[in-house]
Scaffold this active site. Structure first.
Site, PDB file in Angstrom:
ATOM      1  N   SER A   1       2.438   9.139   0.167  1.00 59.93           N
ATOM      2  CA  SER A   1       2.938   7.996   0.918  1.00 59.93           C
ATOM      3  C   SER A   1       4.438   7.745   0.763  1.00 59.93           C
ATOM      4  O   SER A   1       4.960   6.753   1.279  1.00 59.93           O
ATOM      5  CB  SER A   1       2.178   6.738   0.484  1.00 59.93           C
ATOM      6  OG  SER A   1       2.212   6.629  -0.917  1.00 59.93           O
TER       7      SER A   1
ATOM      8  N   ARG B   1       7.303   4.180  14.884  1.00 63.13           N
ATOM      9  CA  ARG B   1       6.914   2.934  14.203  1.00 63.13           C
ATOM     10  C   ARG B   1       7.761   2.752  12.934  1.00 63.13           C
ATOM     11  O   ARG B   1       7.942   3.667  12.147  1.00 63.13           O
ATOM     12  CB  ARG B   1       5.432   2.994  13.837  1.00 63.13           C
ATOM     13  CG  ARG B   1       4.904   1.761  13.076  1.00 63.13           C
ATOM     14  CD  ARG B   1       4.903   1.953  11.570  1.00 63.13           C
ATOM     15  NE  ARG B   1       4.263   0.850  10.857  1.00 63.13           N
ATOM     16  CZ  ARG B   1       4.237   0.731   9.543  1.00 63.13           C
ATOM     17  NH1 ARG B   1       4.817   1.649   8.780  1.00 63.13           N
ATOM     18  NH2 ARG B   1       3.649  -0.286   8.969  1.00 63.13           N
TER      19      ARG B   1
ATOM     20  N   THR C   1       3.958   2.135  -0.688  1.00 61.84           N
ATOM     21  CA  THR C   1       5.410   2.192  -0.868  1.00 61.84           C
ATOM     22  C   THR C   1       5.803   2.146  -2.346  1.00 61.84           C
ATOM     23  O   THR C   1       5.172   1.440  -3.130  1.00 61.84           O
ATOM     24  CB  THR C   1       6.050   0.968  -0.185  1.00 61.84           C
ATOM     25  OG1 THR C   1       5.790   1.071   1.195  1.00 61.84           O
ATOM     26  CG2 THR C   1       7.524   0.875  -0.435  1.00 61.84           C
TER      27      THR C   1
ATOM     28  N   THR D   1       9.229   4.803   1.671  1.00 58.61           N
ATOM     29  CA  THR D   1       7.843   5.065   2.072  1.00 58.61           C
ATOM     30  C   THR D   1       7.781   5.994   3.288  1.00 58.61           C
ATOM     31  O   THR D   1       8.743   6.070   4.063  1.00 58.61           O
ATOM     32  CB  THR D   1       7.133   3.734   2.427  1.00 58.61           C
ATOM     33  OG1 THR D   1       5.748   3.978   2.614  1.00 58.61           O
ATOM     34  CG2 THR D   1       7.697   3.111   3.687  1.00 58.61           C
TER      35      THR D   1
ATOM     36  N   THR E   1       4.401  -4.370  -0.651  1.00 58.59           N
ATOM     37  CA  THR E   1       3.786  -3.104  -0.301  1.00 58.59           C
ATOM     38  C   THR E   1       2.476  -3.437   0.408  1.00 58.59           C
ATOM     39  O   THR E   1       1.987  -4.554   0.316  1.00 58.59           O
ATOM     40  CB  THR E   1       3.584  -2.204  -1.537  1.00 58.59           C
ATOM     41  OG1 THR E   1       2.924  -0.998  -1.140  1.00 58.59           O
ATOM     42  CG2 THR E   1       2.770  -2.881  -2.605  1.00 58.59           C
ATOM     43  N   GLY E   2       1.949  -2.466   1.121  1.00 60.36           N
ATOM     44  CA  GLY E   2       0.741  -2.729   1.889  1.00 60.36           C
ATOM     45  C   GLY E   2       1.015  -2.611   3.369  1.00 60.36           C
ATOM     46  O   GLY E   2       1.887  -1.853   3.783  1.00 60.36           O
TER      47      GLY E   2
HETATM   48  C1  SD4 Z   1       4.567   0.249   5.555  1.00 61.03           C
HETATM   49  N1  SD4 Z   1       4.574  -1.231   3.668  1.00 61.03           N
HETATM   50  O1  SD4 Z   1       5.178   1.133   6.110  1.00 61.03           O
HETATM   51  C2  SD4 Z   1       4.664   0.141   4.065  1.00 61.03           C
HETATM   52  C3  SD4 Z   1       3.645   0.971   3.467  1.00 61.03           C
HETATM   53  C4  SD4 Z   1       3.202   0.533   2.136  1.00 61.03           C
HETATM   54  O2  SD4 Z   1       1.642   0.411   0.499  1.00 61.03           O
HETATM   55  O3  SD4 Z   1       3.754  -0.193   1.451  1.00 61.03           O
HETATM   56  N2  SD4 Z   1       2.094   0.859   1.655  1.00 61.03           N
HETATM   57  O4  SD4 Z   1       3.842  -0.552   6.149  1.00 61.03           O
END
Ligand code: SD4
Length: 339
Positions: free
Chosen positions: A89, A218, A190, A208, A241-242
């Site tokens: 990721s 995107r 991330t 990320t 994150t997320g």
């Molecule tokens: C995203 N927030 O591109 C990032 C991905 C991420 O844990 O943090 N994942 O949406």
């Protein structure tokens, strides 16, 4: 739909504020809480997302001890995660977009001068965090995206690199053949790193490959200042994150920092942000968002929805993986009510 009742939200905030009063009452009081207060002689302090952040923090600490530069520390720490091909990721080995192309997002932020550099949807460059730093230091801009970001990186001497590993390519091919062409929404982690030194100065960064099999072009929250990261040298810093869409729509990291400015300790600020978002969003708590935060005095905390998440705290004395506060479904009111 899960909604938070407005009265309940205000009560929750008051509980958070009470905790903060205790914390502000003295460092000893704070140390007795679960807020992981850090002693003042234990700097620099690094806070990062997910268990893989341990290698990030450890490298950041080594760099800081050599250079005494928070920016060098943040950049070098994040480069470790970007270079890890087993990490699906971040950086090389990241999950590609729907067209099978790895597009990366990153940003870096310098507290003392409130400077920022950011790159979005950059292709073929292994260390977007370093490109983001160049954007901050070598241009009058804050963010470069897509082809322009790549051209800038190549002009700055970065090498073109194939970021799509064999494993990720195979997975992408079978995803393409599959009936379900939904983006791989849980394949996102991330690296976000917050850093504080003994002078009370703060820096942060994140990197990320974003939402797996996302639509080409995107951009997530990570390169958006105030979305995936925010540093305010007077107050503290926060990172998210997320599912980036759910952070970006609320300027979530900025919100966490502003909650700290108004008096909440970092952990309460993370919880307050989640509850605030859940109180108005049609998704309720189905947000898939996780926060880390630290304040100028070395207090730190984290919170996430569902099961929470792991984050890492590193100082010269200790480096440990912790479990964040978890804001579970229904824990902030499932009955609906005012929004
Ligand atoms: C995203 N927030 O591109 C990032 C991905 C991420 O844990 O943090 N994942 O949406």
């Amino acid at each position: 739909m899960i909604q938070i009742n407005r009265k309940e939200f205000l009560t929750n905030l008051m509980v958070g504020a009470a905790t903060t009063t205790t914390l502000l009452g003295g460092r000893m009081a704070a140390a007795e809480t679960e807020n992981h207060n850090i002693q003042t002689n234990n700097y620099p302090l690094f806070v990062s997302t997910w268990a893989f952040g341990k290698a990030t923090n450890d490298e950041a600490l080594k760099t800081y001890q050599r250079t005494e530069s928070l920016l060098d520390a943040v950049e070098s720490g994040i480069r470790v995660t970007e270079a890890d091909v087993s990490n699906a990721s971040v950086g090389i080995g990241g999950i590609p977009n729907a067209d099978g192309i790895v597009q990366l997002d990153a940003c870096i932020m310098d507290g003392p001068d409130h400077r920022v550099g950011s790159v979005a949807a950059i292709e073929g460059i292994a260390h977007p965090i370093s490109v983001a730093r160049k954007v901050m230091e070598k241009t009058p801009h804050v963010m470069l995206a897509g082809e322009g970001a790549q051209k800038f990186a190549l002009d700055q001497g970065f090498q073109h690199t194939n970021l799509l590993t064999k494993n990720r390519e195979e997975e992408w091919k079978s995803w393409q053949k599959g009936k379900d062409k939904e983006a791989h929404s849980d394949a996102h982690d991330t690296i976000t790193l917050l850093a504080l030194d003994q002078h009370g100065d703060i820096a942060g960064g994140c990197s990320t490959s974003g939402w797996g099999y996302k639509l080409p072009g995107r951009v997530g929250d990570s390169p958006i200042i105030g979305g995936g990261l925010y540093v305010d040298n007077q107050v503290g810093a926060a990172g998210c994150t997320g599912k980036g869409e759910n952070c970006m729509r609320y300027c979530a990291s900025f919100m966490v920092v502003e909650f700290m400015r108004s008096g909440l300790d970092p952990q309460s600020a993370c919880i307050a942000a989640i509850k605030r978002i859940a109180s108005t969003d049609p998704l309720g708590l189905n947000l898939e968002i996780y926060f880390i935060a630290l304040d100028k005095h070395g207090n730190h905390g984290a919170a996430g929805v569902g099961k929470g998440f792991q984050y890492v705290i590193t100082t010269p004395e200790n480096s440990q993986v912790l479990q964040s506060e978890a804001i579970g479904e229904g824990s902030v009111g499932a009955e609906g009510g005012n929004r």
